[in-house]
Design a protein around this motif. Structure first.
Motif, short mmCIF file in Angstrom:
data_model
loop_
_atom_site.label_atom_id
_atom_site.label_comp_id
_atom_site.label_asym_id
_atom_site.label_seq_id
_atom_site.Cartn_x
_atom_site.Cartn_y
_atom_site.Cartn_z
N TYR A 947 89.62 -18.64 -70.58
CA TYR A 947 89.82 -17.27 -71.04
C TYR A 947 90.81 -17.19 -72.21
O TYR A 947 90.80 -16.20 -72.95
CB TYR A 947 90.32 -16.41 -69.87
CG TYR A 947 89.40 -16.48 -68.68
CD1 TYR A 947 88.15 -15.84 -68.70
CD2 TYR A 947 89.74 -17.21 -67.54
CE1 TYR A 947 87.30 -15.92 -67.61
CE2 TYR A 947 88.89 -17.30 -66.45
CZ TYR A 947 87.67 -16.65 -66.49
OH TYR A 947 86.82 -16.76 -65.44
N ASP A 948 91.67 -18.21 -72.36
CA ASP A 948 92.61 -18.19 -73.48
C ASP A 948 91.95 -18.59 -74.79
O ASP A 948 92.61 -18.54 -75.85
CB ASP A 948 93.80 -19.13 -73.20
CG ASP A 948 93.34 -20.56 -72.92
OD1 ASP A 948 92.16 -20.74 -72.56
OD2 ASP A 948 94.18 -21.47 -73.04
N LYS A 949 90.67 -18.98 -74.76
CA LYS A 949 89.96 -19.38 -75.98
C LYS A 949 88.84 -18.41 -76.35
O LYS A 949 88.04 -18.69 -77.24
CB LYS A 949 89.40 -20.79 -75.81
CG LYS A 949 90.49 -21.84 -75.68
CD LYS A 949 89.94 -23.26 -75.58
CE LYS A 949 91.06 -24.27 -75.43
NZ LYS A 949 90.55 -25.64 -75.29
N TYR A 950 88.78 -17.28 -75.65
CA TYR A 950 87.83 -16.24 -76.03
C TYR A 950 88.28 -15.62 -77.35
O TYR A 950 89.48 -15.46 -77.59
CB TYR A 950 87.77 -15.16 -74.95
CG TYR A 950 86.79 -15.45 -73.84
CD1 TYR A 950 85.63 -14.69 -73.69
CD2 TYR A 950 87.01 -16.48 -72.93
CE1 TYR A 950 84.73 -14.95 -72.66
CE2 TYR A 950 86.12 -16.75 -71.92
CZ TYR A 950 84.98 -15.99 -71.78
OH TYR A 950 84.09 -16.25 -70.79
N GLY A 951 87.35 -15.30 -78.23
CA GLY A 951 87.69 -14.69 -79.49
C GLY A 951 86.55 -13.83 -80.02
O GLY A 951 85.44 -13.83 -79.47
N ILE A 952 86.85 -13.11 -81.10
CA ILE A 952 85.83 -12.29 -81.76
C ILE A 952 85.47 -12.97 -83.07
O ILE A 952 86.35 -13.31 -83.87
CB ILE A 952 86.35 -10.87 -82.03
CG1 ILE A 952 86.38 -10.08 -80.71
CG2 ILE A 952 85.49 -10.15 -83.06
CD1 ILE A 952 86.88 -8.66 -80.87
N CYS A 953 84.19 -13.19 -83.27
CA CYS A 953 83.68 -13.81 -84.50
C CYS A 953 83.01 -12.72 -85.34
O CYS A 953 82.07 -12.07 -84.88
CB CYS A 953 82.71 -14.94 -84.17
SG CYS A 953 81.95 -15.68 -85.63
N ILE A 954 83.52 -12.52 -86.55
CA ILE A 954 82.93 -11.55 -87.48
C ILE A 954 82.12 -12.32 -88.52
O ILE A 954 82.65 -13.21 -89.19
CB ILE A 954 84.01 -10.72 -88.19
CG1 ILE A 954 84.83 -9.94 -87.14
CG2 ILE A 954 83.39 -9.77 -89.19
CD1 ILE A 954 85.97 -9.15 -87.76
N GLN A 955 80.84 -12.00 -88.61
CA GLN A 955 79.97 -12.64 -89.60
C GLN A 955 79.45 -11.57 -90.55
O GLN A 955 79.06 -10.48 -90.13
CB GLN A 955 78.81 -13.36 -88.92
CG GLN A 955 79.24 -14.59 -88.13
CD GLN A 955 78.06 -15.41 -87.65
OE1 GLN A 955 77.00 -14.85 -87.36
NE2 GLN A 955 78.24 -16.71 -87.56
N VAL A 956 79.44 -11.91 -91.86
CA VAL A 956 79.04 -10.94 -92.87
C VAL A 956 78.12 -11.60 -93.89
O VAL A 956 78.10 -12.82 -94.02
CB VAL A 956 80.28 -10.35 -93.59
CG1 VAL A 956 81.14 -9.55 -92.64
CG2 VAL A 956 81.11 -11.45 -94.24
#
Length: 1079
Positions: A947-956
């Motif tokens: 759970y400490d490696k969950y993140g949000i990836c923004i792709q454009v």
């Protein structure tokens, strides 16, 4: 601000919507409201926690200013340096935010206006039924702060709690993004972005549950690790004990054999004692018998001693007489020896006289032979003299030889002189060539000097250059090293203008000729080696297409002599890129004439960007209003990299001079070879003439030498003849000496004979006495032998007595030791009844006991000896295994309980998080689609349990030909990152959970199209009903933008001639503007 102060503080005007709202019950006059606060009924549209009022006194640039933002979109605009970001600072510090969030000053006291000691910040936050008013008083001295909550003194923690209760998160970049933190938001990791998003738009439980999951997961990992360690340890202990079980059984069997051996050893001790006891009794009996034998031996030994004493006295008497006769015989012998020595002396004297006569005879023979040898030499020299020419005949030949030698020497000297001249000239040429080569190397080494500069300040770029030099063949086309290394400024004085015109990023950029090569290069260097470098693609246009708008001749009258492009040399691809990006072909360099008439140049030349010897000028014309012209100038500092340049004309001159020197050295070398060959011929002639001269001198000197030798030998013959010896007279004299000596020798022989006779008589008497002495000595020896036998027998008996006494004592001692050992082994003075019964099963014979001990011990040894500590450890591990087994069972129960807790929270957290990410992605994608681009937001993780490696990836994706790429600080430009950042914040606003958001100068770096689209989206989303308050700070806005009625435009002005705040009236200003528009 007081009117007596010349430079006035910022003036802040507020306009609501596209037109001023005449119906507001509060009017802003120079930032100071006419009423202290709005009523709750007039605050329609504000959400709880939104900022209603901001008051600043003596804060940064403000003397006193009050801002009343609207409930929706607030656009704060004004030129740079007027105080827009100061309002953001007031929001942050007034809500107990840290100075580090602003990226400006470290100490809060530095925000107090210069010249003041105290600053005040007041923030009024909307809340039903009564607003919350937070006041912070900052004292510059000591960086102290006083906090007030609703006019009551409080602690900072009370303010933090109140701010937190209103869901305001100043430290969350998703909610509060000051100017100096815009880049930090783009650089935010995916994990940090997720956490800030949870805080900003998630429910209060979402981030809490996330933290709990991370903590639970950490605890679970620790428990699993301990559980695994314990299980592994238990397994190892079990395996160890299973391996040792057979050894323990063998140990027990061996112990039984050792007990049997112990019993046998005990009986053996008692048997050994019994044997020694019996031996002691026998030895005592033998000791008594030996004492009787000793007494008898002493009685028989006394008469033998008396006979031996009588014979010893007789031998002493005869020995003294023999010694007397021996002395007399020795005296006669000594006298005879002296006479014999005298006879030997006369014999030696006769021999010497005879040898002397023979020596004289031999000397005479040698003299005569020497005379004959001298005469032979003289005759030979005389014959040789007849064959040698006279000195008068040799002299002309010597003169001719000397003349020829002088001619040869003169010619050789001339050759040496010319040779030395050539050598001197060659050394001069070589020194000059070395100097030129050194200077040429220095010119060529200037590229390496620039590379060393890169190594000092731009380590990643330097490492990439080293890698490229080794791997250039991996690419289809050439990849040029950084611009700073490949361009050459023809004149060092111009280096600073080129370095000022080309930004550092491009100065350090690798220039690629092919797009695929650039992607491969960036992938290999930036991604795999993690080197932060810049790489650009050179446009596919010819260099000739870059021509200045005006020829240099047209602008020479203003002191312009060159365009920047004409000042440098570079590979064509690099030059094309620099011309395309920085228009070097259209930026002229002026002289002092330009500098002195700068106003005239700006007004008349039409040149919009140019350089003078010390400054850079940029002429701009405003796109707004009356298109007023403005000029920016900046000092041009000295170059740091490009001042290291190659003078190409000097380089060509050095190379031409080196070629000319090489040609002259070749001519000199050819002449040197010719002179060397001629000199070798002359040296051969010189050697031949010298040999000829030596031969002539030898002949001349030989004639003289022979004459001298003949005279010397004749003189020697005369001396030899004068030294002749009379041999007859010498012979007669010798015979007379021999006769005299013989007469003396006869007399001595007679005396020697008489002495010999007397010596023989004394020796005969001594022999007779010696025979009598031998008889008595023999008798004495017999008696002594008899006595020795008696004494030996006596000594043997004495020794046997002593030995027997020792054996008795030793046997007694050993018996005592054996009984003590036996008693020690059995533990009692006599064997117990049980031990006697055990002894009855054992053999009685000592050898049989030993054999049985060896047999049983062999059986024990066959079982291999096991260390007792191993058995003890086996038993201890057995207990430890039982304890660990129970511990593992309890640990598994705790792990199962922890897993159940995680699963309970995980499901609700994942469901809410997935829904949140879906909503954010939907809004984010819609915004990008509205701009003609594409973007998506998705949850990123490797292992769903980490759970400490969950993140949000923004792709454009900003162009159709591109693929979707992750938003990073490497791939996208600054403007693209700004667009993505503000759209993401807008997407969060759609899921609004916080009362307000602040974005400071996010539109900087955007192109006009993107800025217009983003602004329209911000207006559409931030001006809807039930949306949170939004602050957008910008130094400028484009023309003809779309404004909504719920917007609030706050303009910030600053300058020397601003009117006092108490004279400013917004309503009057709006009326005047309307009248002007009507006219």
């Amino acid at each position: 601000m007081a009117s007596k102060v010349k430079k006035r503080g910022p003036n802040l005007q507020q306009i609501s919507g596209q037109n001023a709202d005449h119906h507001n019950n509060t009017t802003m006059v120079n930032g100071i409201s006419s009423k202290t606060s709005k009523s709750q009924s007039s605050m329609k549209g504000f959400v709880e926690g939104a900022i209603v009022r901001i008051l600043m006194e003596n804060f940064v640039t403000y003397d006193k200013c009050e801002v009343r933002p609207g409930p929706h979109l607030n656009v704060i605009m004004g030129p740079n340096g007027t105080g827009k970001s100061t309002i953001v600072c007031a929001m942050c510090l007034g809500l107990a935010g840290s100075t580090s969030l602003l990226g400006r000053a470290k100490e809060v006291g530095e925000f107090v206006k210069h010249g003041s000691n105290e600053a005040t910040i007041v923030l009024e936050l909307f809340k039903q039924p009564d607003n919350v008013v937070i006041r912070r008083v900052i004292t510059k001295q000591g960086n102290r702060t006083a906090w007030y909550l609703n006019d009551s003194r409080c602690h900072k923690s009370d303010v933090i709690d109140k701010v937190k209760s209103l869901n305001i998160q100043i430290n969350n970049l998703c909610q509060f993004l000051p100017q100096d933190k815009v880049v930090e938001f783009a650089n935010m990791s995916n994990i940090e972005l997720l956490e800030n998003t949870e805080k900003a738009v998630g429910s209060p439980e979402l981030y809490v549950n996330h933290c709990r999951l991370k903590n639970f997961r950490s605890d679970q990992k620790e428990m699993l690790l301990k559980h695994k360690e314990t299980s592994d340890h238990l397994e190892k202990l079990t395996v160890k004990n299973s391996r040792l079980e057979a050894d323990v059984k063998r140990y027990q069997e061996r112990q039984h054999h050792l007990e049997v051996i112990e019993t046998l050893e005990k009986k053996k001790a008692w048997v050994e004692y019994d044997i020694k006891r019996k031996l002691y009794v026998e030895l005592k009996k033998r000791q008594d018998a030996l004492k009787k034998e000793l007494r008898e031996a002493h009685a028989s030994n006394a008469p033998i001693q008396q006979k031996l004493d009588t014979l010893t006295a007789r031998l002493s008497e005869v020995d003294s007489i023999i010694k007397e006769k021996t002395n007399e015989s020795r005296q006669f012998a000594n006298a005879a020896n002296k006479k014999h020595e005298k006879i030997d002396e006369f014999s030696n004297e006769l021999t010497e006289i005879q040898d002397e006569l023979k020596s004289k005879q031999q000397e005479e023979e040698k003299r005569e032979a020497k005379i004959r040898a001298h005469q032979t030499l003289v005759e030979g020299w005389q014959r040789e003299l007849e064959q040698i020419p006279a000195a008068d005949e040799i002299k002309p030949q010597l003169d001719q030889n000397a003349a020829a030698l002088r001619a040869v020497v003169r010619e050789v000297s001339g050759i040496d002189t010319e040779y030395n001249g050539i050598k001197t000239e060659r050394e001069s040429f070589q020194r000059e060539r070395r100097d030129l080569e050194t200077r040429l190397r220095r010119l060529n080494d200037q590229k390496d000097m620039r590379l060393r500069e890169l190594q000092k300040y731009y380590r990643d770029t330097y490492n990439a250059v080293e890698w490229l030099r080794s791997n250039q063949d991996m690419f289809k086309h050439k990849i040029h090293e950084p611009v700073a290394l490949v361009i050459n400024v023809r004149n060092k004085e111009h280096a600073k203008y080129i370095e000022q015109a080309i930004p550092t990023n491009d100065m350090l950029a690798f220039v690629c000729e092919d797009a695929e090569d650039m992607e491969l290069f960036v992938s290999l260097v930036r991604e795999k080696q993690n080197l932060r470098i810049n790489a650009v693609k050179s446009p596919n246009v010819p260099l000739a297409s870059f021509q200045p708008n005006r020829p240099i001749a047209d602008i020479k009258r203003w002191g312009f002599n060159h365009y920047l492009k004409d000042l440098i040399d570079a590979p064509e691809a690099v030059m094309v890129y620099l011309c395309k990006m920085h228009r070097l072909y259209n930026v002229p360099l002026g002289s002092r004439v330009t500098q002195d008439s700068i106003d005239k140049v700006v007004k008349e030349s039409g040149v919009t960007r140019f350089y003078t010897p010390d400054y850079q000028y940029s002429v701009k014309r405003s796109r707004y209003g009356n298109h007023k012209q403005s000029t920016d100038s900046s000092f041009v500092p000295d170059a740091r990299l490009l001042n290291i340049s190659v003078d190409m004309s000097a380089k060509r001159e050095f190379e031409q001079n080196i070629q000319e020197i090489e040609h002259q050295l070749g001519i000199g070398q050819q002449r040197y070879k010719e002179l060397q060959q001629r000199r070798q011929v002359l040296m051969t002639q010189d050697n031949e003439l010298k040999e000829q001269k030596k031969e002539l001198i030898r002949k001349r000197d030989r004639h003289k030498t022979i004459m001298q030798n003949i005279a010397a030998k004749k003189e020697a013959i005369r001396k030899c003849e004068a030294s002749a010896i009379d041999l007859e007279a010498e012979t007669a004299k010798t015979q007379k000496k021999i006769k005299t000596i013989n007469e003396k020798k006869i007399k001595l022989v007679k005396e020697f004979s008489q002495l010999i006779k007397d010596c023989i008589a004394r020796t005969k008497e001594k022999v007779e006495l010696g025979m009598g002495y031998a008889i008595v000595f023999s008798q004495k020896n017999y008696i002594e032998a008899t006595q020795r036998e008696a004494n030996a027998n006596l000594i043997r008996l004495e020794n046997e007595k002593v030995e027997l006494l020792n054996r008795v004592r030793n046997t007694k001692d050993i018996a005592r030791q054996l009984i003590k050992r036996a008693q020690d082994l059995t533990g009692s003075e006599e064997p117990s009844k049980e031990l006697r019964e055990a002894f009855s099963t054992c053999p009685d014979d000592l050898d049989e006991i030993d054999q049985k001990i060896h047999y049983v011990r062999a059986q024990a040894d066959c079982l291999f000896e096991t260390d007792q500590r191993v058995v003890q450890e086996f038993e201890q591990r057995k207990v430890e295994i039982q304890r660990l087994t129970e511990g593992v069972e309890r640990s598994q129960e705790r792990i199962d309980r922890k897993l159940a807790e995680i699963n309970d929270i995980k499901q609700s957290w994942r469901d809410e998080l997935n829904g949140l990410i879906t909503d954010v992605n939907q809004q984010f994608s819609n915004f990008f689609e509205a701009m003609g681009c594409a973007g998506e937001v998705k949850l990123q993780f490797e292992n769903e349990d980490d759970y400490d490696k969950y993140g949000i990836c923004i792709q454009v994706k900003f162009r159709k030909a591109e693929q979707m790429r992750e938003l990073t600080s490497h791939y996208q430009s600054g403007g693209e990152r700004s667009v993505s950042t503000i759209l993401y914040l807008m997407a969060l606003q759609e899921l609004n959970k916080c009362p307000f958001r602040v974005v400071d100068e996010i539109n900087q770096g955007m192109d006009p199209n993107n800025e217009r689209r983003v602004f329209e989206l911000v207006v559409q989303t931030a001006c809807r009903e039930n949306t949170s308050q939004y602050f957008l700070i910008t130094p400028k806005l484009l023309l003809n933008l779309t404004y909504g009625p719920k917007m609030t435009i706050i303009c910030v002005y600053n300058g020397h001639w601003m009117m006092p705040y108490n004279q400013w009236n917004l309503d009057a200003y709006c009326r005047r503007r309307r009248r002007l528009l009507v006219q």
